[in-house]
Scaffold this active site. Structure first.
Site, PDB file in Angstrom:
ATOM      1  N   ASP A 119      36.536  36.408  72.779  1.00  0.00           N
ATOM      2  CA  ASP A 119      36.527  37.857  72.977  1.00  0.00           C
ATOM      3  C   ASP A 119      37.885  38.500  72.748  1.00  0.00           C
ATOM      4  O   ASP A 119      38.915  37.822  72.688  1.00  0.00           O
ATOM      5  CB  ASP A 119      36.123  38.171  74.422  1.00  0.00           C
ATOM      6  CG  ASP A 119      37.275  37.915  75.406  1.00  0.00           C
ATOM      7  OD1 ASP A 119      37.872  36.830  75.327  1.00  0.00           O
ATOM      8  OD2 ASP A 119      37.586  38.804  76.215  1.00  0.00           O
ATOM      9  N   LYS A 139      35.256  31.863  79.879  1.00  0.00           N
ATOM     10  CA  LYS A 139      33.928  32.109  79.379  1.00  0.00           C
ATOM     11  C   LYS A 139      33.765  31.634  77.940  1.00  0.00           C
ATOM     12  O   LYS A 139      32.669  31.373  77.474  1.00  0.00           O
ATOM     13  CB  LYS A 139      33.630  33.631  79.409  1.00  0.00           C
ATOM     14  CG  LYS A 139      33.623  34.285  80.747  1.00  0.00           C
ATOM     15  CD  LYS A 139      33.238  35.763  80.547  1.00  0.00           C
ATOM     16  CE  LYS A 139      33.458  36.544  81.823  1.00  0.00           C
ATOM     17  NZ  LYS A 139      33.208  37.996  81.574  1.00  0.00           N
ATOM     18  N   GLY A 140      34.867  31.607  77.224  1.00  0.00           N
ATOM     19  CA  GLY A 140      34.825  31.500  75.761  1.00  0.00           C
ATOM     20  C   GLY A 140      34.047  30.339  75.181  1.00  0.00           C
ATOM     21  O   GLY A 140      33.508  30.440  74.077  1.00  0.00           O
ATOM     22  N   ARG A 162      32.106  38.667  71.678  1.00  0.00           N
ATOM     23  CA  ARG A 162      31.694  37.273  71.932  1.00  0.00           C
ATOM     24  C   ARG A 162      30.391  36.924  71.206  1.00  0.00           C
ATOM     25  O   ARG A 162      30.147  35.777  70.872  1.00  0.00           O
ATOM     26  CB  ARG A 162      31.455  37.046  73.431  1.00  0.00           C
ATOM     27  CG  ARG A 162      32.706  37.073  74.286  1.00  0.00           C
ATOM     28  CD  ARG A 162      32.381  36.537  75.682  1.00  0.00           C
ATOM     29  NE  ARG A 162      33.368  36.904  76.676  1.00  0.00           N
ATOM     30  CZ  ARG A 162      34.504  36.253  76.889  1.00  0.00           C
ATOM     31  NH1 ARG A 162      34.815  35.200  76.163  1.00  0.00           N
ATOM     32  NH2 ARG A 162      35.354  36.644  77.823  1.00  0.00           N
ATOM     33  N   GLU A 188      36.379  23.330  75.171  1.00  0.00           N
ATOM     34  CA  GLU A 188      37.160  24.577  75.191  1.00  0.00           C
ATOM     35  C   GLU A 188      36.994  25.299  73.864  1.00  0.00           C
ATOM     36  O   GLU A 188      36.801  24.672  72.819  1.00  0.00           O
ATOM     37  CB  GLU A 188      38.639  24.217  75.461  1.00  0.00           C
ATOM     38  CG  GLU A 188      39.640  25.332  75.345  1.00  0.00           C
ATOM     39  CD  GLU A 188      39.503  26.426  76.394  1.00  0.00           C
ATOM     40  OE1 GLU A 188      38.407  27.001  76.480  1.00  0.00           O
ATOM     41  OE2 GLU A 188      40.493  26.726  77.084  1.00  0.00           O
ATOM     42  N   ASP A 189      37.056  26.623  73.908  1.00  0.00           N
ATOM     43  CA  ASP A 189      36.927  27.398  72.676  1.00  0.00           C
ATOM     44  C   ASP A 189      38.155  27.232  71.772  1.00  0.00           C
ATOM     45  O   ASP A 189      38.035  26.921  70.593  1.00  0.00           O
ATOM     46  CB  ASP A 189      36.684  28.888  72.979  1.00  0.00           C
ATOM     47  CG  ASP A 189      37.687  29.494  73.969  1.00  0.00           C
ATOM     48  OD1 ASP A 189      38.669  28.813  74.349  1.00  0.00           O
ATOM     49  OD2 ASP A 189      37.487  30.649  74.366  1.00  0.00           O
ATOM     50  N   PHE A 234      44.980  36.173  66.005  1.00  0.00           N
ATOM     51  CA  PHE A 234      44.034  36.284  67.120  1.00  0.00           C
ATOM     52  C   PHE A 234      42.622  36.386  66.571  1.00  0.00           C
ATOM     53  O   PHE A 234      42.321  37.244  65.745  1.00  0.00           O
ATOM     54  CB  PHE A 234      44.376  37.506  67.975  1.00  0.00           C
ATOM     55  CG  PHE A 234      43.709  37.471  69.308  1.00  0.00           C
ATOM     56  CD1 PHE A 234      44.242  36.722  70.353  1.00  0.00           C
ATOM     57  CD2 PHE A 234      42.521  38.161  69.526  1.00  0.00           C
ATOM     58  CE1 PHE A 234      43.608  36.663  71.585  1.00  0.00           C
ATOM     59  CE2 PHE A 234      41.889  38.121  70.758  1.00  0.00           C
ATOM     60  CZ  PHE A 234      42.427  37.367  71.788  1.00  0.00           C
ATOM     61  N   LYS A 249      45.311  25.886  67.640  1.00  0.00           N
ATOM     62  CA  LYS A 249      46.526  26.504  67.058  1.00  0.00           C
ATOM     63  C   LYS A 249      47.689  25.567  67.365  1.00  0.00           C
ATOM     64  O   LYS A 249      48.469  25.805  68.300  1.00  0.00           O
ATOM     65  CB  LYS A 249      46.788  27.863  67.715  1.00  0.00           C
ATOM     66  CG  LYS A 249      45.769  28.933  67.417  1.00  0.00           C
ATOM     67  CD  LYS A 249      46.219  30.238  68.085  1.00  0.00           C
ATOM     68  CE  LYS A 249      45.201  31.318  67.960  1.00  0.00           C
ATOM     69  NZ  LYS A 249      45.528  32.504  68.793  1.00  0.00           N
ATOM     70  N   ASP A 272      45.666  26.698  72.528  1.00  0.00           N
ATOM     71  CA  ASP A 272      46.773  27.522  72.033  1.00  0.00           C
ATOM     72  C   ASP A 272      48.085  26.937  72.572  1.00  0.00           C
ATOM     73  O   ASP A 272      48.602  25.957  72.031  1.00  0.00           O
ATOM     74  CB  ASP A 272      46.510  28.955  72.497  1.00  0.00           C
ATOM     75  CG  ASP A 272      47.474  29.976  71.936  1.00  0.00           C
ATOM     76  OD1 ASP A 272      48.138  29.690  70.941  1.00  0.00           O
ATOM     77  OD2 ASP A 272      47.555  31.095  72.493  1.00  0.00           O
TER      78      ASP A 272
HETATM   79  P1  5GP Z   1      46.351  28.215  76.270  1.00  0.00           P
HETATM   80  O1  5GP Z   1      46.102  26.994  75.426  1.00  0.00           O
HETATM   81  O2  5GP Z   1      47.438  29.072  75.693  1.00  0.00           O
HETATM   82  O3  5GP Z   1      46.578  27.913  77.721  1.00  0.00           O
HETATM   83  O4  5GP Z   1      45.108  29.150  76.335  1.00  0.00           O
HETATM   84  C1  5GP Z   1      44.040  29.049  75.541  1.00  0.00           C
HETATM   85  C2  5GP Z   1      43.150  30.221  75.908  1.00  0.00           C
HETATM   86  O5  5GP Z   1      43.742  31.447  75.449  1.00  0.00           O
HETATM   87  C3  5GP Z   1      41.842  30.107  75.201  1.00  0.00           C
HETATM   88  O6  5GP Z   1      40.897  29.438  75.973  1.00  0.00           O
HETATM   89  C4  5GP Z   1      41.469  31.547  74.998  1.00  0.00           C
HETATM   90  O7  5GP Z   1      40.831  32.026  76.152  1.00  0.00           O
HETATM   91  C5  5GP Z   1      42.782  32.252  74.843  1.00  0.00           C
HETATM   92  N1  5GP Z   1      43.125  32.404  73.420  1.00  0.00           N
HETATM   93  C6  5GP Z   1      44.136  31.820  72.746  1.00  0.00           C
HETATM   94  N2  5GP Z   1      44.139  32.197  71.458  1.00  0.00           N
HETATM   95  C7  5GP Z   1      43.088  33.039  71.320  1.00  0.00           C
HETATM   96  C8  5GP Z   1      42.538  33.761  70.189  1.00  0.00           C
HETATM   97  O8  5GP Z   1      43.002  33.712  69.046  1.00  0.00           O
HETATM   98  N3  5GP Z   1      41.439  34.526  70.450  1.00  0.00           N
HETATM   99  C9  5GP Z   1      40.870  34.620  71.694  1.00  0.00           C
HETATM  100  N4  5GP Z   1      39.800  35.384  71.814  1.00  0.00           N
HETATM  101  N5  5GP Z   1      41.357  33.952  72.763  1.00  0.00           N
HETATM  102  C10 5GP Z   1      42.447  33.175  72.566  1.00  0.00           C
HETATM  103 MG    MG Z   2      39.301  30.039  76.980  1.00  0.00          MG
END
Ligand code: 5GP
Ligand code: MG
Length: 184
Positions: A158, A42-43, A164, A98-99, A151, A130, A102
């Site tokens: 969220d 959703k982000g 959000r 994408e929001d 975070f 990140k 990570d």
């Molecule tokens: P990854 O890159 O680890 O597969 O996942 C990224 C997802 O993890 C993002 O789309 C988000 O949903 C969640 N995420 C990672 N870091 C954060 C953060 O600092 N805050 C929030 N709200 N979600 C995060």
């Molecule tokens: Mg996300």
């Protein structure tokens, strides 16, 4: 403002300037073409809404949702698409929005899945990155801001479905020092 959100990372005015710059770069790179923007639910919906309205090229939109199985705030590595796009990407210039990037696991999975459907191109635009937390090699083509570990919430992001709606980005401190003591 809740105590857990004392630290502002990005003010709304700063965000809108950066989003305009990103939209400018995207519009230049795809000049004369129409893109299919795919938001990762959703982000990304808040960022995507601002981004597409700042583009100077035409776009169509769709959404995808992926879930990673595992507890807490870390991706476990096992990803599944829980809501697929409804449009055909074959022959299209796709921009995945994408929001926050990570570990890279979610976008790696989504991009690989989309590439199997014969798009003309696939690029990725992430509002936050990140970089140091990657578990798999993954580079976004457009990044709003790189950030250190921590975070964050707001601007679509969220914590347990809260925050959000906040127009800025805040660092979440789920257990501020004072509160920890008070609760003990
Ligand atoms: P990854 O890159 O680890 O597969 O996942 C990224 C997802 O993890 C993002 O789309 C988000 O949903 C969640 N995420 C990672 N870091 C954060 C953060 O600092 N805050 C929030 N709200 N979600 C995060
Ligand atoms: Mg996300």
């Amino acid at each position: 403002m809740a105590d857990v959100l004392k630290k502002v990372l990005l003010e709304p005015s700063e965000i809108s300037g950066r989003v305009s710059e990103m939209a400018g770069a995207i519009s230049r790179d795809y000049a004369g073409r129409e893109i299919l923007v795919i938001g990762v639910l959703k982000g990304a919906f808040v960022f995507m809404a601002d981004l597409i309205r700042a583009l100077s090229i035409p776009c169509q939109t769709d959404f995808i949702r992926a879930a990673s199985y595992g507890a807490g705030t870390e991706s476990s590595g096992k990803i599944a698409i829980t809501k697929d796009i409804e449009m055909d990407v074959a022959g299209r210039d796709v921009l995945v929005v994408e929001d926050i990037l990570d570990s890279g696991l979610t976008l790696r999975y989504i991009v690989d899945a989309l590439k199997l459907r014969n798009p003309r191109s696939v690029k990725v635009c992430a509002f936050l990155d990140k970089r140091k937390r990657r578990k798999v090699h993954f580079e976004a083509d457009y990044v709003g801001y790189t950030m250190e570990d921590g975070f964050v919430v707001g601007y679509g992001l969220d914590f347990n479905e809260q925050y959000r709606f906040l127009p800025g980005v805040y660092v979440l401190d789920p257990a501020p020092e004072g509160e920890k003591e008070a609760n003990e």
